[in-house]
Design an enzyme around this catalytic site. Structure first.
Site, PDB file in Angstrom:
ATOM      1  N   SER A 211       3.605  -1.480  10.915  1.00  0.00           N
ATOM      2  CA  SER A 211       4.832  -1.311  10.480  1.00  0.00           C
ATOM      3  C   SER A 211       5.667  -3.065  10.366  1.00  0.00           C
ATOM      4  O   SER A 211       6.275  -3.190  11.225  1.00  0.00           O
ATOM      5  CB  SER A 211       5.627  -1.056  12.491  1.00  0.00           C
ATOM      6  OG  SER A 211       4.911   0.216  12.077  1.00  0.00           O
TER       7      SER A 211
ATOM      8  N   GLU B  23      -5.624  -4.353  11.598  1.00  0.00           N
ATOM      9  CA  GLU B  23      -4.161  -3.617  11.456  1.00  0.00           C
ATOM     10  C   GLU B  23      -4.583  -2.389  12.506  1.00  0.00           C
ATOM     11  O   GLU B  23      -5.365  -1.031  12.281  1.00  0.00           O
ATOM     12  CB  GLU B  23      -4.755  -2.099  10.185  1.00  0.00           C
ATOM     13  CG  GLU B  23      -3.640  -2.788   8.923  1.00  0.00           C
ATOM     14  CD  GLU B  23      -3.360  -2.059   7.763  1.00  0.00           C
ATOM     15  OE1 GLU B  23      -2.290  -2.011   7.975  1.00  0.00           O
ATOM     16  OE2 GLU B  23      -4.507  -1.053   7.115  1.00  0.00           O
TER      17      GLU B  23
ATOM     18  N   GLU C 206      -7.099   5.566   8.103  1.00  0.00           N
ATOM     19  CA  GLU C 206      -6.560   6.568   7.388  1.00  0.00           C
ATOM     20  C   GLU C 206      -7.850   7.119   7.556  1.00  0.00           C
ATOM     21  O   GLU C 206      -8.020   8.657   7.016  1.00  0.00           O
ATOM     22  CB  GLU C 206      -4.970   6.682   6.654  1.00  0.00           C
ATOM     23  CG  GLU C 206      -3.593   6.096   7.437  1.00  0.00           C
ATOM     24  CD  GLU C 206      -2.872   5.829   6.516  1.00  0.00           C
ATOM     25  OE1 GLU C 206      -3.355   5.900   5.418  1.00  0.00           O
ATOM     26  OE2 GLU C 206      -2.200   5.373   7.486  1.00  0.00           O
TER      27      GLU C 206
ATOM     28  N   LYS D  66       0.159   4.727  -0.467  1.00  0.00           N
ATOM     29  CA  LYS D  66      -0.139   5.192   0.071  1.00  0.00           C
ATOM     30  C   LYS D  66       0.087   6.418  -0.680  1.00  0.00           C
ATOM     31  O   LYS D  66      -0.287   6.273  -1.979  1.00  0.00           O
ATOM     32  CB  LYS D  66       0.122   5.821   2.279  1.00  0.00           C
ATOM     33  CG  LYS D  66      -0.197   4.367   2.641  1.00  0.00           C
ATOM     34  CD  LYS D  66      -0.167   4.511   3.637  1.00  0.00           C
ATOM     35  CE  LYS D  66      -0.270   3.698   5.012  1.00  0.00           C
ATOM     36  NZ  LYS D  66      -0.020   3.874   6.405  1.00  0.00           N
TER      37      LYS D  66
ATOM     38  N   GLY E  51       3.142   2.919  10.647  1.00  0.00           N
ATOM     39  CA  GLY E  51       3.428   3.975  10.276  1.00  0.00           C
ATOM     40  C   GLY E  51       4.609   4.717  11.783  1.00  0.00           C
ATOM     41  O   GLY E  51       4.880   5.205  11.691  1.00  0.00           O
TER      42      GLY E  51
ATOM     43  N   ASN F  17       1.079  -1.154  -0.146  1.00  0.00           N
ATOM     44  CA  ASN F  17       0.396  -0.145   0.404  1.00  0.00           C
ATOM     45  C   ASN F  17       0.934   0.810   0.298  1.00  0.00           C
ATOM     46  O   ASN F  17       1.353   1.191   1.278  1.00  0.00           O
ATOM     47  CB  ASN F  17      -0.591   0.192   1.224  1.00  0.00           C
ATOM     48  CG  ASN F  17      -1.252   1.220   1.461  1.00  0.00           C
ATOM     49  OD1 ASN F  17      -1.728   2.000  -0.071  1.00  0.00           O
ATOM     50  ND2 ASN F  17      -2.588   1.719   2.823  1.00  0.00           N
TER      51      ASN F  17
HETATM   52  P1  13P Z   1       2.704   0.920   7.595  1.00  0.00           P
HETATM   53  O1  13P Z   1       3.255  -0.430   6.617  1.00  0.00           O
HETATM   54  O2  13P Z   1       3.984   2.285   7.017  1.00  0.00           O
HETATM   55  O3  13P Z   1       2.741   0.930   9.376  1.00  0.00           O
HETATM   56  O4  13P Z   1       1.461   1.007   7.598  1.00  0.00           O
HETATM   57  C1  13P Z   1       0.778   0.217   6.567  1.00  0.00           C
HETATM   58  C2  13P Z   1      -0.881   0.758   6.512  1.00  0.00           C
HETATM   59  O5  13P Z   1      -1.430   1.489   7.035  1.00  0.00           O
HETATM   60  C3  13P Z   1      -1.074  -0.580   5.444  1.00  0.00           C
HETATM   61  O6  13P Z   1      -2.013  -0.035   4.746  1.00  0.00           O
END
Ligand code: 13P
Length: 252
Positions: free
Chosen positions: A215, A168, A96, A7, A174, A5
């Site tokens: 993470s 998640e 998010e 983002k 993050g 992902n």
């Molecule tokens: P990270 O791997 O950066 O923590 O993000 C996880 C996430 O939100 C994947 O959709």
């Protein structure tokens, strides 16, 4: 299933480089689906690169909108458009988007319904915030997020097998602090049991995959993917680097 992902990251050039690099580095004997979710503006470009080169990478959209009857939505992306681009998956309910876009349960349900009707596979994201965790209310929080899908049972029963779950925990996204193996196993067991018994999907012989996200990196991926009831990974930051992502994919 291992999902990248991206983002709100990347450029046209980095999309092309990543797709080529991951395809060259991924172990072709690994039958695990490899899914790339670039920003929406690069979906069609990614589709054409993958098709032209016959790469074994599938594509997911990070976003889909729904429209209630007769509503118009400037800037919206419909599941019909995604289907038109031959996108296979869509993320729905990511924390998010729940937080920043103030997505309501009603909106999330509508998105899932419409995406299923357009033959997309839905990756439904759930997970608790740190306050909920600290108050020991995670089970209640997750069960409320899962209950949304109860509404689909009477209308979309034949399409429920196209739903994949991603757990998640918001505090792990993050942050560099992934959830511990024991905690992940406990939550995944709860989620699977709730879907099976409380939502009643067990009676329908539907046993969806539950992915973990938050993470994930090269150091922790093997331990997480080998955890009981973890069927795949949803990776944000660590997916941006093609070599890191390919290594994680190959270890899974
Ligand atoms: P990270 O791997 O950066 O923590 O993000 C996880 C996430 O939100 C994947 O959709």
């Amino acid at each position: 299933m291992i999902i990248a992902n991206w983002k709100m990251n990347g450029t046209k050039q980095s999309v092309a480089t990543w797709i080529e690099s991951v395809s060259n580095n991924m172990n072709k004997k690994n039958m695990n689906p490899c899914i790339f979710c670039p920003p929406t503006c690069y979906l069609e470009y990614a589709r054409s690169l993958i098709d032209e080169n016959d790469y074994h990478i599938e594509i997911g959209s990070q976003i889909v909108n729904h429209s209630f009857e007769d509503e118009s939505l400037t800037g919206g992306i419909s599941s019909t458009m995604l289907k038109d681009l031959r996108i296979e998956y869509v993320l729905v309910g990511h924390s998010e988007q729940r937080n920043f876009l103030k997505e309501s349960n009603n909106v999330i349900t509508k998105k899932i319904e419409k995406a299923l009707e357009d033959q997309l596979s839905v990756i439904y994201c759930i997970g608790e915030d740190i306050d909920t965790k600290n108050k020991n209310e995670t089970y209640l929080f997750l069960s409320e997020q899962l209950d949304l899908l109860g509404q689909l049972q009477s209308t979309h029963e034949d399409k429920l097998s196209s739903i994949i779950f991603a757990y998640e925990p918001i505090w792990a996204i993050g942050s560099g602090l992934n959830a511990e193996k024991d905690y992940i196993e406990e939550m995944h067991e709860f989620i699977k049991k709730y879907i099976n018994d409380d939502l009643g999907w067990g009676h329908l012989d539907i046993y969806p995959a539950v992915l973990y996200g938050g993470s994930v990196n090269l150091d922790n991926c093997e331990e997480i993917i080998s955890s009981t009831d973890v069927d795949g990974l949803l990776i944000g930051g660590a997916s941006l680097n093609s070599e890191t992502f390919s290594k994680i994919y190959n270890l899974s």
